[in-house]
Design a protein around this motif. Structure first.
Motif, mmCIF file in Angstrom:
data_model
loop_
_atom_site.group_PDB
_atom_site.id
_atom_site.type_symbol
_atom_site.label_atom_id
_atom_site.label_comp_id
_atom_site.label_asym_id
_atom_site.label_seq_id
_atom_site.Cartn_x
_atom_site.Cartn_y
_atom_site.Cartn_z
ATOM 1 N N ARG A 23 -42.240 34.923 67.575
ATOM 2 C CA ARG A 23 -42.465 34.632 66.935
ATOM 3 C C ARG A 23 -43.016 34.077 65.669
ATOM 4 N NH1 ARG A 23 -45.011 39.087 69.449
ATOM 5 N NH2 ARG A 23 -44.565 40.432 67.970
ATOM 6 N N VAL A 24 -41.861 34.938 64.676
ATOM 7 C CA VAL A 24 -41.503 34.518 63.288
ATOM 8 C C VAL A 24 -40.290 33.205 63.785
ATOM 9 C CG1 VAL A 24 -39.606 34.829 61.684
ATOM 10 C CG2 VAL A 24 -41.235 37.268 62.381
ATOM 11 N N VAL A 25 -39.559 33.077 64.659
ATOM 12 C CA VAL A 25 -39.066 31.808 64.851
ATOM 13 C C VAL A 25 -40.144 30.414 65.129
ATOM 14 C CG1 VAL A 25 -37.562 30.380 66.262
ATOM 15 C CG2 VAL A 25 -37.338 32.581 65.896
ATOM 16 N N ALA A 127 -43.046 39.463 56.258
ATOM 17 C CA ALA A 127 -43.431 41.472 56.345
ATOM 18 C C ALA A 127 -43.311 41.927 57.797
ATOM 19 C CB ALA A 127 -45.029 41.456 56.361
ATOM 20 N N ALA A 128 -43.183 41.051 59.121
ATOM 21 C CA ALA A 128 -42.729 41.262 60.231
ATOM 22 C C ALA A 128 -41.590 41.484 60.700
ATOM 23 C CB ALA A 128 -43.959 40.128 60.943
ATOM 24 N N ASN A 129 -40.827 39.893 59.095
ATOM 25 C CA ASN A 129 -39.345 40.257 59.702
ATOM 26 C C ASN A 129 -39.025 41.514 59.345
ATOM 27 O OD1 ASN A 129 -37.452 38.778 60.920
ATOM 28 N ND2 ASN A 129 -36.954 37.215 58.792
ATOM 29 N N ALA A 130 -39.281 41.904 57.940
ATOM 30 C CA ALA A 130 -38.118 43.049 57.015
ATOM 31 C C ALA A 130 -39.185 44.046 57.569
ATOM 32 C CB ALA A 130 -38.773 42.499 55.711
ATOM 33 N N MET A 131 -40.072 44.260 58.355
ATOM 34 C CA MET A 131 -39.626 45.631 59.234
ATOM 35 C C MET A 131 -39.666 46.512 60.124
ATOM 36 S SD MET A 131 -43.701 45.932 61.770
ATOM 37 C CE MET A 131 -43.507 46.424 62.075
ATOM 38 N N PRO A 132 -38.870 48.310 59.387
ATOM 39 C CA PRO A 132 -37.657 48.452 60.029
ATOM 40 C C PRO A 132 -38.429 49.143 61.460
ATOM 41 C CG PRO A 132 -39.627 49.883 58.196
ATOM 42 C CD PRO A 132 -39.904 48.274 58.473
#
Length: 144
Positions: A23-25, A127-132
């Protein structure tokens, strides 16, 4: 939380994160495509204007040749045909300018769409990309 993490196998976590990455891509690709479309349209608009200037020069040149022919006693029909051709060239210039303006407007629309999309979803994608942790399935978010 430990129970939740232990309930997922490593493969499930990787699969879940693959969906997030996908999704981020897609978000990034969309921004790149919108920006590229805007740039290409601006380039097309400039090409139309360059052609416009060329045709404008040609029409002036044909008029000069027709005037020169008239001074050299070339038959009036030939002189008239050349002036007519120059007139037709100038007539299409208005259409070319309108096309260049429309193309620029379209380029601006693509740029504004990219900016709006980034404003709406950029922070979400970051934020989605950085979620742990892995994001939930997309269906979970579709009801929000």
């Amino acid at each position: 939380m430990h129970e939740l993490n232990s309930a997922h196998s490593t493969g499930e976590v990787v699969a879940d994160s693959g969906g997030v990455i996908s999704r981020v891509v897609r978000y990034g690709i969309l921004l790149v495509q919108l920006t590229a479309a805007g740039l290409r349209l601006r380039g097309l608009s400039e090409q139309v204007r360059e052609t416009y200037r060329y045709v404008e020069g040609c029409s002036a040149s044909v008029d000069r040749l027709a005037d020169q022919m008239g001074r050299l006693s070339v038959d009036p029909d030939t002189v008239g045909e050349h002036h007519g051709a120059a007139t037709i060239m100038r007539a299409v210039l208005a259409d070319a300018e309108a096309m260049a303006e429309a193309t620029e407007d379209l380029a601006t629309s693509f740029e504004q769409t990219a900016a709006a999309h980034e404003a709406d979803y950029g922070s979400v994608a970051a934020a989605a990309n950085a979620m742990p942790v892995a994001m939930a399935d997309a269906e979970f978010y579709s009801n929000r």
